[in-house]
Design an enzyme around this catalytic site. Structure first.
Site, PDB file in Angstrom:
ATOM      1  N   GLU A  71      -9.729  29.410   8.315  1.00  0.00           N
ATOM      2  CA  GLU A  71      -9.058  29.528   9.711  1.00  0.00           C
ATOM      3  C   GLU A  71      -7.802  30.153   9.727  1.00  0.00           C
ATOM      4  OE1 GLU A  71     -10.790  26.807   8.732  1.00  0.00           O
ATOM      5  OE2 GLU A  71     -12.551  26.655  10.150  1.00  0.00           O
ATOM      6  N   HIS A 140     -14.050  17.064  16.779  1.00  0.00           N
ATOM      7  CA  HIS A 140     -14.696  18.110  17.252  1.00  0.00           C
ATOM      8  C   HIS A 140     -14.966  18.422  18.802  1.00  0.00           C
ATOM      9  CE1 HIS A 140     -16.204  18.268  13.108  1.00  0.00           C
ATOM     10  NE2 HIS A 140     -16.488  19.637  13.296  1.00  0.00           N
TER      11      HIS A 140
END
Lengths: 339, 451, 336
Positions: A71, A140
């Site tokens: 990322e 999440h």
């Protein structure tokens, strides 16, 4: 719907939120060769939430780029590409993973133009599937948009409808500065009318979704739908709520909110991010500092996420963020002078 | 709010006066115009009438006392109004604030676990009130401690201030007897000295000629302006109206009286419908027609707002309705509301307008349909409408024939002439100019008939 | 015969004209004097904040940039004055930036740590260690996708090699065959921490193997060696053969920043590196090759001194930014 009247009439279809974004990406990629997509599993897999879908078949691997699970590097590459002539759209698989890339977003993308005295710009679009309600638990399910809203140099949007999701995406792709698009995962399958072809929804403009004189409910993302559902029930009880979908949290549409509160004298802010130091704090403070202050006839109410990580158990998960009955009850108390 | 009774100046060189006698006792009822007290000056003695109805309190100058002119010598409270210290009361006479009384500190639980709100209320001797209540009280000249709060922990809300004001006004309202029919022509105000075809402006429901003030500086200066006032509005007589047609006849009659060779018509809302009706019966004398958010093109109208405006007897009840009229509520400043309320001070005027609204817009419906008239009309015509109009929906304009130009203004409500005069005026001026390009300014022939 | 003679000459002499070599030396001198001038101005209180000097690393900066054109990009580091000058920036506007003036490259908004002349292909010095590495890869992605033919050279230090961004970036540049050269200036210390104490591999260039790209370690104080390594890597990138990693071993004579008290290294160590002065070595090479004699060198030095003096003067007399324009360039102003 805030469909601009000036645009050439086009066919309006019912699309899901995810399809609307895909449609917007395809429109942008067809119009502009510089637009590329980057992200994890956005190619043949079609994206974790099937947003990119078949775009890799339509535009090829050169323009729909599967990145490794990197990322920070991926975000930085998108920053560098935006800096040098491409218009990348970087998808985080979950907004939570942006924590791995904060350096590039906050230190680089947001500041490069300023640090270099205006010599460059970073026309970068980042997409963040966000929010709870899917049973994905604490890592999440977060709603971190306010973090990004705290950074000068970034623009931060949260579309609540398929129409706005496509329109804001296309506006973001025409914006010279980095735009962060937070997409609530529960919205991906919701449907709504979406015109074909190109149109934009202006960044920084809230949408007054429902008029009413008794209380202003400012909401974002999935909370807009909960607020509207609550408003319908309130109307049966004789309480007319005005519902404003902020759509952009940076820059905030001060005018729309201030005018509404000056009219209704009551403000409630509903958002999924953790309540403390969030969007609600900003909107409340903005009203307290504004000319609408003198029109306030009750304390301001914030309904935000609990002071806890998002839990796994479905009942706990629901309890962690505002639900329609919470909005209903808070609005009743607010309007009937119990607060 | 109690009404002050002052020592009046009744003589040119009078500086002080002596109260000779009171005709009303402390606490007794008195009606407006009743003899209240006698005064003596070195030149004369005279009777002073009561300035208000209610009960007399706080007589400050007993019989025989001499005071300077302008001094408040008593107050008249409305029936039912809580009697408190008069606003200008001598501070020494006020009840001392109850801070730190023994009962407060003797409560050990409260001392050990003070709730934040209690801590605040005991340390800050201030009324607990919302910003809205504070603003309303400020605008009405009220002090908060005369108002009872109905909210949590006795908090005063905007509704409490309004209720307080209403109670005080209730008595006054009961004394009004509706309105009395009057006769006479509608008033037409003239402004501007241009030599070209005049512009006739017809205001809307519950407005008056002053409503054009913001627009006028932008209008083409070479056209004189005639501002008609509808019956029971502004300075026009309160003539009974049975129907829209009857009202239209009065407008035609006023137009005829002016004996104009021609005119450019600009009508707003109800005035728009009337302008259209006028153009329908005097088509040859109308050079152009500009309809601003006109009535008469569809059934929907927000009667709630209209009756709210018509009914409002105070600034505070008027302001929220005025804000409904415009897109940007902040345009409706305190000064604007005050001016609007001044024009509506006469309760008879309000009663008349209430009835008129009922006649013209029963059950939030426009009882008149002027589409046919619009179809018939041949003069250059335009419709200007604010997209954010909450009184009459702009979509009604879509019923107009294709010949009619349509301008939809963004972020404008029901009052384009006030909300955006600088954008509206060019539209009006353009149509006037275009209409005169089409045919020369209108003149009368020898027989006084319009050509 | 001739071929053999040529083959024994250093790369730089074979590759570049005398004019180019003299210009390279001039740039190295300019970097040295610029940083000395900045240090002096700092001491006099004319410069706010801090700065990171690269005195002793001039051959590395100038050698790395030798094969680059203005269309090629670099990303730079907090120790980036040398990169900036090597890539063609004007010292007057650099000083103006250090002095916080409106005429500076960043209009007084960036200072030493963000110095860049974007028009010469410098995408900016960076205050975050390894911050520029992914950006360089992104610029290489643009170059490849937009087929500009340009190459990106990414400067970073030995410390950055231990950041995740370094590893992620090298991996992606390799899998996508991007035209980027990772140029590590190993000056032995990440602030105070020696590479031996912080880095598992002996040579940072060994890490290239993990990402299937060529890796080479060169003497960073040898202009010709640096230029040669850069030349090979840039050619490879331009030919579409993907990235390379160069480790240029050098040394900063000064501390990490202005607040460094040099507790982690010895005077002897510093002196041994001063003896390997890259400018002296390159000037000697040019003298040996009869490209620049002592007189010529003196003339070069004098010209540089004059340029620096004029630049400081320009910075001193330049206007300060208007505080009312504080938020300018946070966002791009667009016509309404």
């Amino acid at each position: 719907m805030s469909m601009p009247l000036r645009e050439t009439p086009t066919e309006v279809r019912e699309l899901s939120y995810a399809e609307a974004i895909r449609d917007g990406l395809a429109v942008a990629m067809e119009r502009d060769e510089r637009v590329i997509l980057m992200g994890e599993d956005i190619g043949v897999y079609g994206g974790a939430f099937q947003v990119s879908g078949d775009l890799v078949q339509r535009f090829g691997e050169d323009r729909v780029v599967d990145t490794p699970i990197s990322e920070l590097g991926g975000a930085g590459i998108a920053v560098g590409a935006a800096l040098t002539g491409l218009r990348p759209v970087y998808e985080f698989q979950f907004s939570d993973f942006a924590t791995l890339a904060m350096e590039q977003i906050v230190n680089q993308a947001a500041k490069l133009r300023f640090m270099l005295g205006g010599a460059v710009s970073v026309p970068l679009v980042m997409r963040f599937p966000a929010g709870s309600g899917t049973g994905a638990a604490a890592q999440h399910s977060q709603s971190l948009e306010a973090w990004f809203g705290h950074v000068p140099g970034l623009k931060v949007c949260q579309a609540a409808t398929p129409y706005d999701a496509k329109g804001l995406l296309l506006a973001a792709l025409e914006d010279p500065d980095p735009v962060m698009l937070f997409e609530h995962k529960l919205l991906y399958k919701t449907k709504g009318p979406v015109p074909e072809g190109h149109y934009t929804v202006p960044i920084g403009q809230a949408h007054l979704c429902r008029r009413g004189g008794d209380v202003t409910i400012v909401a974002t993302a999935v909370m807009v739908h909960r607020a509207l559902a609550a408003a319908d029930k309130l109307a049966e009880e004789g309480i007319e709520a005005e519902v404003i979908d902020l759509r952009t949290i940076r820059p905030l549409d001060r005018k729309t909110v201030v005018e509404s509160v000056a009219k209704t004298s009551r403000l409630m802010v509903v958002y999924e991010g953790v309540k403390t130091l969030g969007i609600g704090a900003e909107v409340s403070a903005m009203i307290a500092e504004s000319e609408a202050f003198d029109y306030l006839d009750a304390p301001i109410v914030r309904l935000g996420g609990a002071e806890a990580p998002i839990p796994y158990n479905p009942d706990l998960e629901k309890a962690a963020v505002p639900q329609e009955p919470d909005i209903l009850e808070a609005a009743r108390s607010l309007v009937r002078g119990r607060l | 709010m109690p009404v002050e009774v002052i020592m009046p100046k009744v003589d040119m060189d009078m500086t002080r006066g002596r109260v000779a006698a009171w005709h009303v006792e402390e606490g007794a009822a008195v009606a407006t115009g009743d003899p209240l007290f006698d005064i003596e000056t070195d030149k004369a003695a005279m009777e002073v009438e009561s300035p208000a109805s209610g009960r007399l309190h706080h007589i400050r100058a007993a019989a025989g006392a001499e005071v300077a002119i302008g001094t408040a010598i008593a107050w008249i409270y409305a029936e039912g109004e809580a009697v408190c210290d008069p606003p200008a009361a001598d501070t020494a006479a006020t009840v001392p604030a109850q801070i730190g009384s023994p009962e407060d500190t003797a409560e050990p639980m409260a001392a050990q676990h003070p709730r934040p709100s209690d801590a605040l209320s005991s340390s800050v001797e201030k009324a607990r009130a919302t910003p809205q209540a504070r603003r309303l009280a400020r605008e009405s000249g009220l002090t908060l401690n005369v108002i009872e709060g109905s909210g949590p922990r006795g908090r005063i809300g905007g509704a409490d201030v309004e209720a307080h004001l209403l109670r005080n006004e209730g008595a006054a309202a009961e004394t009004t007897q509706g309105w009395q029919a009057e006769a006479g022509s509608l008033v037409v105000h003239r402004a501007g000295s241009g030599k070209r075809t005049p512009i006739l402006l017809i205001h809307g429901f519950a407005a008056d000629a002053d409503g054009w003030q913001k627009l006028e500086p932008y209008l083409a200066p070479d056209h004189p302006r005639l501002k008609l006032e509808l019956p029971g509005h502004g300075r026009s007589p309160k003539r009974p109206v049975e129907s829209f047609r009857g009202l239209a006849r009065m407008v035609v009659e006023a137009f005829d009286r002016e004996d104009l060779p021609g005119a450019h018509l600009v009508g707003h809302s109800l005035g728009g419908a009337l302008a259209l009706a006028l153009a329908d019966v005097r088509p040859k004398r109308i050079a152009s027609l500009s309809l601003l958010a006109p009535a008469g093109l569809g059934p929907e109208i927000d009667g709630r707002i209209l009756s709210g405006v018509a009914r409002a007897g105070r600034k505070d009840s008027l302001a929220p309705w005025l804000r409904e009229l415009v897109h940007n509520g902040t345009l409706i400043s305190g000064d604007y509301v005050a001016a609007a309320m001044r024009a509506r001070q006469d309760p008879a005027l309000r009663a008349y307008q209430r009835d008129l609204a009922e006649t013209l817009f029963p059950d939030s419906t426009q009882s008149v349909d002027l589409l046919a008239a619009l179809e018939r009309l041949q003069v250059p015509t335009q419709i200007v409408w604010g997209r954010a109009d909450r009184v009459v929906p702009w979509k009604q304009a879509l019923r107009a024939p294709g010949r009619v130009a349509l301008h939809l203004l963004r972020e404008v409500g029901h009052l384009p002439q006030i909300e955006t005069p600088e954008d509206l005026a060019p539209l009006l001026n353009n149509l006037i100019r275009l209409a005169e390009l089409d045919r020369p300014p209108m003149t009368l022939d020898a027989k006084g008939v319009a050509l | 015969m001739l071929e053999t003679a040529t083959a024994n000459l250093p790369f730089a002499v074979r590759q570049y004209s005398a004019e180019q070599l003299r210009e390279a030396l001039r740039k190295m001198l300019l970097i040295r004097r610029f940083e000395e001038g900045a240090e002096d101005s700092y001491t006099r209180g004319l410069i706010h904040g801090t700065m990171h000097l690269s005195i002793g690393q001039e051959a590395s900066a100038v050698g790395a940039c030798m094969p680059l054109t203005d269309a090629d990009k670099i990303t730079s580091t907090h120790r980036g004055h040398g990169h900036c000058i090597a890539k063609g920036a004007e010292v007057a506007r650099m000083f103006a930036e250090f002095f916080g003036k409106e005429t500076g490259y960043c209009r007084g908004r960036g200072g030493s740590m963000h110095i860049a002349d974007v028009t010469k292909g410098n995408l900016g010095a960076n205050g975050i260690v390894a911050g520029g590495i992914p950006i360089a890869v992104g610029a290489a992605l643009s170059a490849k996708r937009l087929k500009t033919g340009s190459v990106v050279l990414c400067f970073f230090g030995d410390g950055a090699g231990n950041e995740g961004a370094f590893h992620e970036s090298l991996n992606m540049a390799a899998i996508w065959d991007l035209p980027v050269v990772f140029f590590c200036e190993n000056n032995k210390y990440a602030m105070s921490t020696a590479t031996e104490r912080s880095t598992a591999v002996h040579n940072i260039a060994e890490r290239a193997a993990a990402y299937a790209m060529p890796g080479i370690t060169v003497d960073g104080n040898d202009f010709s060696a640096v230029a040669e390594a850069s030349h090979v890597a840039v050619e490879r990138a331009r030919a579409g053969q993907g990235p390379s990693l160069i480790e240029s071993v050098t040394y900063r004579w000064r501390g990490h920043s202005k607040s460094d008290r040099n507790r982690y290294r010895s005077k002897e160590e510093i002196e041994s590196w001063v003896a390997r002065d890259p400018i002296g070595r390159f000037a000697e090479l040019l003298r040996e090759q009869a490209i620049l004699d002592a007189e010529g060198f003196k003339a070069l030095e004098d010209a540089v001194e004059r340029e620096i003096a004029a630049a400081i003067d320009f910075a001193k007399t330049s206007p300060a930014p208007d505080p009312l324009a504080l938020t300018r360039d946070v966002y791009t102003e667009r016509p309404a």
